[in-house]
Structures are given as structure tokens and as C-alpha cells.
Design a protein around this motif. Structure first.
Motif, PDB file in Angstrom:
ATOM      1  N   LEU A  41       0.881  -1.176   0.027  1.00  0.00           N
ATOM      2  CA  LEU A  41       0.075   0.041  -0.095  1.00  0.00           C
ATOM      3  C   LEU A  41       0.861   1.185  -0.008  1.00  0.00           C
ATOM      4  CD1 LEU A  41      -2.869  -0.758   2.743  1.00  0.00           C
ATOM      5  CD2 LEU A  41      -3.149  -0.486   0.216  1.00  0.00           C
ATOM      6  N   PRO A  42       0.309   2.350  -0.660  1.00  0.00           N
ATOM      7  CA  PRO A  42       1.177   3.434  -0.455  1.00  0.00           C
ATOM      8  C   PRO A  42       1.027   4.088   0.880  1.00  0.00           C
ATOM      9  CG  PRO A  42      -0.680   3.957  -1.825  1.00  0.00           C
ATOM     10  CD  PRO A  42      -0.727   2.499  -1.500  1.00  0.00           C
ATOM     11  N   SER A  43       2.266   4.552   1.470  1.00  0.00           N
ATOM     12  CA  SER A  43       2.000   5.167   2.878  1.00  0.00           C
ATOM     13  C   SER A  43       1.163   6.287   3.121  1.00  0.00           C
ATOM     14  CB  SER A  43       3.480   5.502   3.351  1.00  0.00           C
ATOM     15  OG  SER A  43       4.079   6.536   2.628  1.00  0.00           O
ATOM     16  N   SER A  44       0.626   6.943   1.844  1.00  0.00           N
ATOM     17  CA  SER A  44      -0.490   7.800   1.925  1.00  0.00           C
ATOM     18  C   SER A  44      -1.628   7.273   2.373  1.00  0.00           C
ATOM     19  CB  SER A  44      -0.537   8.629   0.578  1.00  0.00           C
ATOM     20  OG  SER A  44      -0.874   7.642  -0.286  1.00  0.00           O
ATOM     21  N   PHE A  45      -1.874   6.058   2.724  1.00  0.00           N
ATOM     22  CA  PHE A  45      -3.187   5.533   3.061  1.00  0.00           C
ATOM     23  C   PHE A  45      -3.470   6.074   4.619  1.00  0.00           C
ATOM     24  CE2 PHE A  45      -0.722   2.243   5.485  1.00  0.00           C
ATOM     25  CZ  PHE A  45      -1.670   1.922   6.321  1.00  0.00           C
ATOM     26  N   TYR A  46      -2.564   6.524   5.372  1.00  0.00           N
ATOM     27  CA  TYR A  46      -3.090   6.640   6.972  1.00  0.00           C
ATOM     28  C   TYR A  46      -2.879   8.264   6.726  1.00  0.00           C
ATOM     29  CZ  TYR A  46       2.131   6.731   7.977  1.00  0.00           C
ATOM     30  OH  TYR A  46       3.519   6.899   8.118  1.00  0.00           O
TER      31      TYR A  46
END
Length: 354
Positions: free
Chosen positions: A132-137
Motif C-alpha cells: 500500500l502507498p504510505s499515504s493511506f494513513y
């Protein structure tokens, strides 16, 4: 030259022409083109152990494909040994979906063939490995570094491990032709209890039409077959589980009619979660184009499919099969049956009140 020999020669020439002329189509059916059922809850082979789950060895188009690996590592290993299957000589493995009754035997496969290619559904966060891209959180920039993930400097992409560390997985996100003539159909279930479950089905395009192997058909066997017709409108054979184990007679009738009349499937070889009433309905509808596909059976996939098995002459399930099948089916609830039964009860109650 006798009339029989003329017909035989004509058929041989026709088959050769079709094989040569067809692009992206698996080679002509031969004696090596067969499916062997290695795991299921019904069957006649006394040397094999019945259990709820599914696995099949698909030998076709010059490939040896293991489709699913059953519910129990030890039972799977015993059944493989009983059929003298060499798991070191596999082209690849397909895991249809993440339910345990289709993948638990993978541990045994990897113990003897640790580098084998394994195709599995790609999920956002799943047991086969994912990223997952770390931008998910959401970020909180005001926090001190020791209160932030990765000290506030996360990798651009976060990679997550699989339940089988080091296994050679290739994750499939959409319908993909993995080698010429062999396609993995990727669909998503919309059914209660399995909503958003991703499932792969194996479609081999042969001169006889598509040979389709399904695991549990959670997205709907009709939807899977419809997707297969985009590869080739002629569906020659379907084998595996159709997920109608708790379906009503009306739902079964609709599916049987769709397979036989709408999609004009030539041969049917149901197993696993297809369900006892569906076995009976399919056998009645397809007659001598129904193949008994219990545990331990092997059947051809080409134009002579089922001839050696005298297809259609054996019962869909015999008395011993029925006892084993019902006992194993009741062992757990992998199909969302509890939800289905509650809805059915609520509907009946509402009807009674009216």
C-alpha cells in the motif's frame, strides 16, 4: 479404404489443421490432457482421504498446473502420494481464493517445491502478500518523531509479508493471460458473507473450446462462465465447485438452465461446494455429458472427455458419498450460510405477519 478409416483420417486432419491455425489456443487434446481430483469430500477411491476442500491437478497444453491445495496439509500430502503425483514437476500453482479449505496444503507443496510459481488474487491487505502507498494513513506533523510511524519518514510504498515467507507469489489483480492460451479470470464476490472476496478461475482455450476450472465460484458461476466466453464463446468443460451448496431449488434451476441453455456448456464435472441437489440437477440436465468428479477420479479434457469414465452412468453421489459429504459440509460455515439462513428466517417471519 473403409468408411471408418476415412472418417478417422478426416478427423485427424481436421484436428491437425485446427491446432496449427489457432493462435493463442492450447494444443489439441491428447491422452495427457486430463484433470485429477486430489481433494474433495466425496469419491470412490479407498486409498484417498475425504475432507471438505478442493484441489485438482490440471495437465493440459503441455503444462502441469496444481489448482488449489485442499483444507489440511497432511490429508493433501497423503492424497498426493496415493495418486503418485510428483509435486516437484509443476509449472505453477493457482490458489483460487483465501479460504483455508483451498490453500492449507500449500505448506506441503512448498516443502517439496519451494520455488514453484504461485498465482493468487491480489488484495489490498491479504495473506498472499501485498503493498500500500504510505499515504493511506493520516499524518500528524506536530507530533515528535518518536510518536510517529517510521519517525515521520515512511517509505513511499509499504510492503506486507505473506503467510508463506519466501514463497514465489505473483498476485493477479485483473483477468490475465499468463501464458498463451491459459488465462486467470479475476472476479470479486458480491454475495452476502463473502462480499469483496477476490477469486481466480483457470481458463484454458483449446481447439474444443474453453476448459474452465473453478474453485468455489463465490463471484457466481454464471459470471465466471460469462467472462470465459470473452476468451472463446464455446465452453467445452467446467470442473470444480459452483458454490450452490445451500442454494434453493429455484436458484439451482436458474443456474443449470444458464449453463446448459444460455452458455451451451458441453460437459460438466462438478465437485466440492456445488451441493448435493445441484449434483442431481446437473446430472439430469446434462445426461451423458455429466462427469462424476469425485476424489481420486481422472478425466480427459479434450473431445473424448469422459469416455474412459463412462460419464453419466455413475450416480452423482452414492450413499457413502452422501454421508461423508453431509458430515463434512456441517463441520464449519465457510459460505456465509448463517447470514443466509437468518435472512431466510426473517423473510418467512415477515411473510407470516402479513
Amino acid at each position: 479404404m473403409t468408411q471408418f478409416m476415412k472418417l478417422l483420417l478426416a478427423g485427424t486432419i481436421t484436428g491437425m489443421v485446427m491446432t496449427t491455425a489457432t493462435i493463442g489456443t492450447a494444443r489439441a487434446a491428447g491422452p495427457e490432457n486430463r484433470i485429477t481430483i486430489l481433494y474433495d469430500a466425496f469419491g470412490k477411491d479407498a486409498s484417498m482421504r475425504k475432507d471438505w476442500g478442493f484441489s485438482a491437478l490440471v495437465e493440459i497444453a503441455g503444462k502441469r498446473i496444481l489448482f488449489d491445495t485442499g483444507d489440511d496439509r497432511d490429508i493433501f500430502a497423503a492424497n498426493v502420494k496415493a495418486k503418485n503425483v510428483d509435486l516437484t514437476k509443476l509449472d505453477f500453482v493457482v490458489l483460487s481464493h483465501r479460504h483455508g479449505d483451498h490453500m492449507a496444503g500449500l505448506a506441503h507443496v512448498l516443502s517439496v517445491n519451494p520455488t514453484v510459481k504461485i498465482y493468487a488474487p491480489k488484495e489490498g491487505f491479504g495473506i498472499y502478500g501485498s503493498s500500500l502507498p504510505s499515504s493511506f494513513y493520516r499524518k500528524a506533523e506536530a507530533l515528535p518523531p518518536d510518536m510517529r510511524y517510521f519517525d515521520g519518514k515512511p517509505p513511499e510504498v509499504m510492503t506486507f509479508g505473506s503467510a508463506w515467507q519466501g514463497a514465489n507469489f505473483e498476485l493477479i489483480d485483473k483477468t490475465t493471460e499468463i501464458v498463451p492460451g491459459i488465462t486467470l479470470i479475476a472476479l470479486v464476490s458480491e454475495a452476502p458473507g463473502t462480499r469483496e472476496l477476490k477469486e481466480l478461475s483457470l481458463a484454458i482455450n483449446t481447439p474444443d473450446g474453453v476448459v474452465l476450472v473453478v474453485g468455489c465460484s463465490h463471484p457466481g458461476i454464471d459470471k465466471i462462465v460469462e467472462a470465459a466466453t470473452t476468451i472463446n464463446p464455446k465452453i467445452h468443460l467446467i470442473a470444480g465447485g459452483f458454490h450452490l451448496v445451500a442454494a434453493s431449488d429455484d436458484a439451482i434451476s436458474k443456474i443449470v438452465a444458464a449453463l446448459k441453455d444460455t452458455f451451451k456448456v458441453e460437459i460438466i464435472a462438478p465437485g466440492h461446494c456445488t451441493g448435493e441437489p445441484t449434483f442431481a440437477a446437473l446430472k439430469q440436465a446434462f445426461g451423458n455429458h455429466y462427469i462424476y468428479a469425485g476424489l481420486g477420479t481422472s478425466f480427459a479434457t479434450g473431445s473424448g472427455a469422459g469416455a474412459e469414465q463412462r460419464r453419466g452412468e455413475a450416480p452423482a453421489l452414492d450413499a457413502e458419498d452422501l454421508v461423508s459429504y453431509r458430515r463434512l459440509a456441517a463441520r464449519e460455515d465457510p459460505f456465509g450460510l448463517a447470514t443466509w439462513r437468518r435472512k431466510l428466517a426473517n423473510r418467512d417471519n415477515d411473510g407470516a405477519k402479513r
